[in-house]
Write a protein that holds these residues in place. Structure first.
Motif, PDB file in Angstrom:
ATOM      1  N   ALA A 430       0.854  -1.190   0.000  1.00  0.00           N
ATOM      2  CA  ALA A 430       0.000   0.000   0.000  1.00  0.00           C
ATOM      3  C   ALA A 430       0.885   1.233   0.000  1.00  0.00           C
ATOM      4  O   ALA A 430       1.801   1.347   0.821  1.00  0.00           O
ATOM      5  CB  ALA A 430      -0.923   0.001   1.215  1.00  0.00           C
ATOM      6  N   LEU A 431       0.612   2.150  -0.929  1.00  0.00           N
ATOM      7  CA  LEU A 431       1.328   3.420  -0.982  1.00  0.00           C
ATOM      8  C   LEU A 431       0.603   4.440  -0.116  1.00  0.00           C
ATOM      9  O   LEU A 431      -0.623   4.553  -0.166  1.00  0.00           O
ATOM     10  CB  LEU A 431       1.431   3.920  -2.425  1.00  0.00           C
ATOM     11  CG  LEU A 431       2.115   2.977  -3.428  1.00  0.00           C
ATOM     12  CD1 LEU A 431       2.238   3.650  -4.780  1.00  0.00           C
ATOM     13  CD2 LEU A 431       3.484   2.549  -2.920  1.00  0.00           C
ATOM     14  N   VAL A 432       1.362   5.185   0.675  1.00  0.00           N
ATOM     15  CA  VAL A 432       0.804   6.137   1.630  1.00  0.00           C
ATOM     16  C   VAL A 432       1.019   7.547   1.091  1.00  0.00           C
ATOM     17  O   VAL A 432       2.158   7.979   0.902  1.00  0.00           O
ATOM     18  CB  VAL A 432       1.455   5.976   3.017  1.00  0.00           C
ATOM     19  CG1 VAL A 432       0.871   6.979   3.995  1.00  0.00           C
ATOM     20  CG2 VAL A 432       1.270   4.554   3.528  1.00  0.00           C
ATOM     21  N   PHE A 433      -0.099   8.265   0.841  1.00  0.00           N
ATOM     22  CA  PHE A 433      -0.053   9.634   0.338  1.00  0.00           C
ATOM     23  C   PHE A 433      -0.609  10.577   1.400  1.00  0.00           C
ATOM     24  O   PHE A 433      -1.329  10.160   2.316  1.00  0.00           O
ATOM     25  CB  PHE A 433      -0.887   9.783  -0.938  1.00  0.00           C
ATOM     26  CG  PHE A 433      -0.437   8.907  -2.076  1.00  0.00           C
ATOM     27  CD1 PHE A 433       0.476   9.364  -2.995  1.00  0.00           C
ATOM     28  CD2 PHE A 433      -0.943   7.617  -2.219  1.00  0.00           C
ATOM     29  CE1 PHE A 433       0.882   8.567  -4.049  1.00  0.00           C
ATOM     30  CE2 PHE A 433      -0.539   6.813  -3.272  1.00  0.00           C
ATOM     31  CZ  PHE A 433       0.379   7.285  -4.183  1.00  0.00           C
ATOM     32  N   PRO A 511       7.763   4.294  -8.622  1.00  0.00           N
ATOM     33  CA  PRO A 511       8.269   2.914  -8.633  1.00  0.00           C
ATOM     34  C   PRO A 511       7.329   1.996  -7.875  1.00  0.00           C
ATOM     35  O   PRO A 511       6.658   2.423  -6.935  1.00  0.00           O
ATOM     36  CB  PRO A 511       9.624   3.045  -7.921  1.00  0.00           C
ATOM     37  CG  PRO A 511       9.507   4.273  -7.077  1.00  0.00           C
ATOM     38  CD  PRO A 511       8.596   5.200  -7.809  1.00  0.00           C
ATOM     39  N   TYR A 512       7.279   0.741  -8.289  1.00  0.00           N
ATOM     40  CA  TYR A 512       6.427  -0.285  -7.682  1.00  0.00           C
ATOM     41  C   TYR A 512       4.936   0.047  -7.803  1.00  0.00           C
ATOM     42  O   TYR A 512       4.118  -0.520  -7.087  1.00  0.00           O
ATOM     43  CB  TYR A 512       6.773  -0.497  -6.202  1.00  0.00           C
ATOM     44  CG  TYR A 512       8.200  -0.903  -5.967  1.00  0.00           C
ATOM     45  CD1 TYR A 512       8.644  -2.187  -6.295  1.00  0.00           C
ATOM     46  CD2 TYR A 512       9.115  -0.015  -5.417  1.00  0.00           C
ATOM     47  CE1 TYR A 512       9.960  -2.566  -6.078  1.00  0.00           C
ATOM     48  CE2 TYR A 512      10.435  -0.388  -5.202  1.00  0.00           C
ATOM     49  CZ  TYR A 512      10.851  -1.660  -5.541  1.00  0.00           C
ATOM     50  OH  TYR A 512      12.152  -2.044  -5.332  1.00  0.00           O
ATOM     51  N   LEU A 513       4.592   0.981  -8.693  1.00  0.00           N
ATOM     52  CA  LEU A 513       3.173   1.317  -8.854  1.00  0.00           C
ATOM     53  C   LEU A 513       2.379   0.124  -9.376  1.00  0.00           C
ATOM     54  O   LEU A 513       1.240  -0.114  -8.960  1.00  0.00           O
ATOM     55  CB  LEU A 513       3.024   2.511  -9.808  1.00  0.00           C
ATOM     56  CG  LEU A 513       1.604   3.040 -10.018  1.00  0.00           C
ATOM     57  CD1 LEU A 513       1.048   3.593  -8.715  1.00  0.00           C
ATOM     58  CD2 LEU A 513       1.580   4.122 -11.089  1.00  0.00           C
ATOM     59  N   SER A 514       3.002  -0.660 -10.270  1.00  0.00           N
ATOM     60  CA  SER A 514       2.303  -1.804 -10.847  1.00  0.00           C
ATOM     61  C   SER A 514       2.055  -2.910  -9.816  1.00  0.00           C
ATOM     62  O   SER A 514       1.163  -3.737 -10.004  1.00  0.00           O
ATOM     63  CB  SER A 514       3.099  -2.367 -12.028  1.00  0.00           C
ATOM     64  OG  SER A 514       4.391  -2.796 -11.595  1.00  0.00           O
ATOM     65  N   ARG A 515       2.828  -2.917  -8.724  1.00  0.00           N
ATOM     66  CA  ARG A 515       2.652  -3.940  -7.692  1.00  0.00           C
ATOM     67  C   ARG A 515       1.779  -3.463  -6.537  1.00  0.00           C
ATOM     68  O   ARG A 515       1.526  -4.228  -5.609  1.00  0.00           O
ATOM     69  CB  ARG A 515       4.015  -4.367  -7.148  1.00  0.00           C
ATOM     70  CG  ARG A 515       4.867  -5.120  -8.169  1.00  0.00           C
ATOM     71  CD  ARG A 515       6.165  -5.598  -7.537  1.00  0.00           C
ATOM     72  NE  ARG A 515       6.946  -6.385  -8.474  1.00  0.00           N
ATOM     73  CZ  ARG A 515       6.846  -7.693  -8.630  1.00  0.00           C
ATOM     74  NH1 ARG A 515       5.975  -8.361  -7.902  1.00  0.00           N
ATOM     75  NH2 ARG A 515       7.583  -8.345  -9.510  1.00  0.00           N
ATOM     76  N   SER A 516       1.352  -2.211  -6.568  1.00  0.00           N
ATOM     77  CA  SER A 516       0.569  -1.655  -5.464  1.00  0.00           C
ATOM     78  C   SER A 516      -0.829  -2.261  -5.444  1.00  0.00           C
ATOM     79  O   SER A 516      -1.468  -2.428  -6.485  1.00  0.00           O
ATOM     80  CB  SER A 516       0.474  -0.137  -5.598  1.00  0.00           C
ATOM     81  OG  SER A 516       1.765   0.440  -5.608  1.00  0.00           O
ATOM     82  N   ASN A 517      -1.294  -2.571  -4.250  1.00  0.00           N
ATOM     83  CA  ASN A 517      -2.620  -3.167  -4.070  1.00  0.00           C
ATOM     84  C   ASN A 517      -3.625  -2.201  -3.473  1.00  0.00           C
ATOM     85  O   ASN A 517      -4.828  -2.464  -3.505  1.00  0.00           O
ATOM     86  CB  ASN A 517      -2.525  -4.402  -3.173  1.00  0.00           C
ATOM     87  CG  ASN A 517      -1.509  -5.401  -3.687  1.00  0.00           C
ATOM     88  OD1 ASN A 517      -0.501  -5.670  -3.041  1.00  0.00           O
ATOM     89  ND2 ASN A 517      -1.753  -5.955  -4.860  1.00  0.00           N
ATOM     90  N   ALA A 518      -3.150  -1.088  -2.887  1.00  0.00           N
ATOM     91  CA  ALA A 518      -4.057  -0.108  -2.289  1.00  0.00           C
ATOM     92  C   ALA A 518      -3.330   1.218  -2.158  1.00  0.00           C
ATOM     93  O   ALA A 518      -2.097   1.263  -2.081  1.00  0.00           O
ATOM     94  CB  ALA A 518      -4.565  -0.582  -0.927  1.00  0.00           C
ATOM     95  N   PHE A 519      -4.141   2.317  -2.150  1.00  0.00           N
ATOM     96  CA  PHE A 519      -3.631   3.653  -1.889  1.00  0.00           C
ATOM     97  C   PHE A 519      -4.216   4.142  -0.575  1.00  0.00           C
ATOM     98  O   PHE A 519      -5.437   4.110  -0.382  1.00  0.00           O
ATOM     99  CB  PHE A 519      -4.007   4.624  -3.011  1.00  0.00           C
ATOM    100  CG  PHE A 519      -3.373   4.309  -4.335  1.00  0.00           C
ATOM    101  CD1 PHE A 519      -2.073   3.829  -4.408  1.00  0.00           C
ATOM    102  CD2 PHE A 519      -4.062   4.494  -5.520  1.00  0.00           C
ATOM    103  CE1 PHE A 519      -1.484   3.539  -5.624  1.00  0.00           C
ATOM    104  CE2 PHE A 519      -3.487   4.211  -6.740  1.00  0.00           C
ATOM    105  CZ  PHE A 519      -2.197   3.732  -6.788  1.00  0.00           C
ATOM    106  N   CYS A 520      -3.359   4.585   0.340  1.00  0.00           N
ATOM    107  CA  CYS A 520      -3.806   5.171   1.603  1.00  0.00           C
ATOM    108  C   CYS A 520      -3.653   6.682   1.497  1.00  0.00           C
ATOM    109  O   CYS A 520      -2.522   7.182   1.411  1.00  0.00           O
ATOM    110  CB  CYS A 520      -2.986   4.631   2.770  1.00  0.00           C
ATOM    111  SG  CYS A 520      -3.078   2.848   2.982  1.00  0.00           S
ATOM    112  N   VAL A 521      -4.766   7.391   1.481  1.00  0.00           N
ATOM    113  CA  VAL A 521      -4.742   8.853   1.389  1.00  0.00           C
ATOM    114  C   VAL A 521      -5.036   9.409   2.775  1.00  0.00           C
ATOM    115  O   VAL A 521      -6.134   9.237   3.307  1.00  0.00           O
ATOM    116  CB  VAL A 521      -5.761   9.364   0.361  1.00  0.00           C
ATOM    117  CG1 VAL A 521      -5.720  10.881   0.295  1.00  0.00           C
ATOM    118  CG2 VAL A 521      -5.469   8.769  -1.011  1.00  0.00           C
TER     119      VAL A 521
END
Length: 642
Positions: A430-433, A511-521
């Motif tokens: 999960a990417l944290v924004f 980077p790793y955007l294609s492997r991301s499963n969720a976005f935490c905003v």
């Protein structure tokens, strides 16, 4: 370079016969007329592709460049040529050419060949080497062979070539610590390699290599030469004489294991040592190299550890880390011990060195001890993000060599600890924004079970974090859902968080955007600016990456929750879940990490998420059009009024 390829570089004064020697090796007979210098020539001799490289000593800078270009991880040897006709050339071997080699920090074997052409008295003498070379030559351990021969004698020239090939393939000087006063002492890299081999074959993990384990090691490396029981007994007696503490009824300790191979080295069997090291994947620089011919990992697929892989890593942890903690409370001992495991790999000490280790996972900060849960979580992360590198490090640890703890009747390939994930996923990214100062770092610290601090130390500031999380379906309704629920189960879900600081147009280049499963905003629940930033970010994420679900999180909910109504209204308009209220300061997380895992699991079915995001986008467009129509209508009313 393959072991069937050898490079020989010829150095020496002008006119001593370097080119003549090379021509004699090529044609296997003496050549009267030779050019001043030869271009590099590759000859197939004794089944070995041998490159013969001549040098022009009149061009000193070019000779230095040739020495500097030597790759010590390849199979090289240097032949220093001198001639009895020019006595000064013999002295220059030590004072000039050997100094030049040492200035380049070259740790490759050297052969000294003296041309005694037409001097039959020296050739026929049994002590010909002593007649030509003084005792100072013997003191240089990098010189592995001395030869006095007539370059017209084709048999002697061919014998020199065979000796040079063998020395290049099995160099003694690379095994030795040339700076040590003890002649037969191993180089530190060789000791690290033996330490790894000892760990691999110490299958009962008692710190001793018993007769069965030693015999197993010998049979794996020297299949055509079975080890006799009498040989082991001889090694036992030798080791006991040298160091009684290095041997016991249980077997050889690591110190005793090293003494055994020092004995082998002293008796001139460095070929056995090189066979052993290369069997375990070491090159001539003692760096571990993964076996060739392994299948590549596809970038579009996701991979995870197999049960045999988890069992193997648990075994490694018990052997290296837990036992170290039981022996003492030295805060650096654990990290130093783990560093020794990976010291044979040339690129870095740890596979997760670039991810903020050791602060990127759970650990006991008071004693600086990494628990098993954190150790396994790090491996799940590296397998998920960089499976090829993870496989290399697992092979370095010895996976594929040990056999006693393999899972029987397993459907997994026991030769590879990594398998492809289909719909059964246990690792998510999960990417944290969020806007600056909205609490992203404190959010990650809470994920790693660390206490809240007003100011995070710079060394503990991490952008990557991994931990094991209980699955949502396993959470009891009676449990307190205010605090995060973490699991110590090896097969539990592992969540990777990556904090991202960027501008909206840069989203597609992550980077790793294609492997991301969720976005935490994330947004600060007490700041209008932070909420507006999050609103724009959500729209950008939906429009640019419509296949990934969004988890909306309101931080600092303990300060002033007056933004909550606006965020709930926006969530309804965009058809996404209402923001999850958290407070890192008070340790309130409302099962946010379990929710991230649940949303990530739903992302496996891309059609569902795509329909959801299409609805979000349409809702956002409709609300924008309604707002635009309302503003247009108001402006017309104002114009009519005036």
């Amino acid at each position: 370079m393959d072991r069937k390829q050898v490079s020989l570089l010829f150095l020496g004064d002008h006119g001593v016969g370097k080119t003549t020697l090379i021509k004699s090796m090529i044609y296997e007979s003496f050549q009267q007329n030779v050019p001043p210098i030869l271009n590099p020539v590759i000859e197939d001799r004794n089944g070995i592709q041998t490159e013969l490289i001549d040098t022009n000593v009149l061009n000193y800078s070019k000779t230095c460049h040739q020495l500097a270009s030597i790759n010590q991880c390849d199979t090289w040897a240097i032949i220093l040529v001198c001639s009895q006709t020019y006595p000064k050339s013999i002295g220059n071997v030590l004072t000039k050419w050997l100094v030049m080699i040492q200035e380049q920090n070259l740790r490759i074997p050297i052969i000294v060949a003296c041309n005694v052409m037409d001097n039959r008295d020296i050739i026929q003498s049994h002590y010909s080497d002593c007649c030509v070379f003084g005792p100072e030559f013997k003191e240089c351990r990098q010189i592995e062979h001395f030869a006095t021969l007539d370059f017209k004698d084709s048999k002697a020239v061919n014998a020199l070539l065979e000796t040079a090939q063998k020395i290049a393939i099995f160099p003694l000087c690379k095994l030795q610590d040339l700076n040590s006063k003890t002649k037969y002492s191993f180089h530190p890299d060789v000791i690290n390699a033996f330490r790894r081999i000892f760990m691999i074959y110490d299958e009962d993990r008692d710190g001793y290599l018993n007769d069965t384990e030693f015999d197993l090691l010998h049979n794996d490396c020297f299949k055509n030469q079975p080890l006799q029981p009498l040989t082991i007994q001889k090694f036992r007696s030798f080791v006991e004489q040298i160091d009684p503490d290095a041997i016991s009824e249980k077997g050889f300790t690591l110190a005793g294991f090293l003494i055994v191979w020092e004995i082998v080295l002293e008796y001139g069997s460095c070929e056995c040592i090189w066979t052993l090291l290369r069997h375990f994947g070491y090159n001539d620089c003692f760096h571990f190299q993964q076996a060739t011919g392994l299948p590549d990992f596809e970038k579009t697929k996701v991979y995870t550890l197999t049960p045999p892989g988890i069992e193997f890593l648990t075994d490694v942890y018990e052997y290296y880390v837990k036992n170290m903690n039981e022996k003492g409370n030295d805060t650096d001992s654990q990290l130093r011990r783990v560093s020794l495991i990976f010291s044979v790999i040339s690129d870095s000490c740890f596979p997760w060195a670039n991810f903020g280790y050791p602060y990127c996972t759970v650990m006991d900060e008071n004693r600086q001890i990494l628990p098993l849960r954190g150790f396994l979580a790090l491996w799940f992360m590296i397998v998920f993000l960089e499976p090829a590198m993870a496989r290399k490090y697992l092979s370095c640890l010895g996976y594929g060599y040990t056999r006693s703890k393999k899972v029987e009747n397993s459907n997994y390939d026991l030769s590879c600890p990594i398998t492809e994930c289909n719909f059964s996923r246990n690792t998510f990214l999960a990417l944290v924004f969020g806007s600056p100062s909205c609490g992203k770092s404190s959010f990650i610290r809470g994920f790693l079970e660390k206490p809240f601090v007003d100011s995070i130390p710079s060394k503990e500031r991490v952008y990557w974090a991994v931990n094991s999380v209980k699955k949502s379906s396993c959470i009891s309704q009676d449990n307190d859902r205010s605090s995060p629920s973490f699991s110590s189960d090896q097969s539990s879900t592992h969540l990777i968080l990556h904090e991202v600081d960027l501008k909206v147009p840069e989203i597609s280049n992550l980077p790793y955007l294609s492997r991301s499963n969720a976005f935490c905003v994330l947004y600060d629940n007490s700041s209008h600016e932070s909420f507006s930033y999050a609103e724009k970010l959500i729209f950008a994420l939906v429009s640019q990456v419509p296949s990934v679900p969004i988890v909306f999180i309101a931080t600092k909910s303990d300060i002033s929750p007056y933004i909550t109504k606006n965020s709930i209204y926006m969530s309804k308009q965009l058809n996404i879940s209402s923001p999850i209220l958290i407070s890192s300061k008070n340790g309130i997380y409302n099962s946010v990490f379990e929710t991230i895992c649940s949303e990530s699991a739903n992302a496996i079915y891309p059609s569902t998420v795509k329909r959801q995001h299409t609805t979000i986008l349409l809702a956002f467009i409709c609300s924008s059009l309604l707002w635009l129509g309302y503003q247009t209508y108001r402006s017309k009313l104002v114009k009519r009024h005036y």
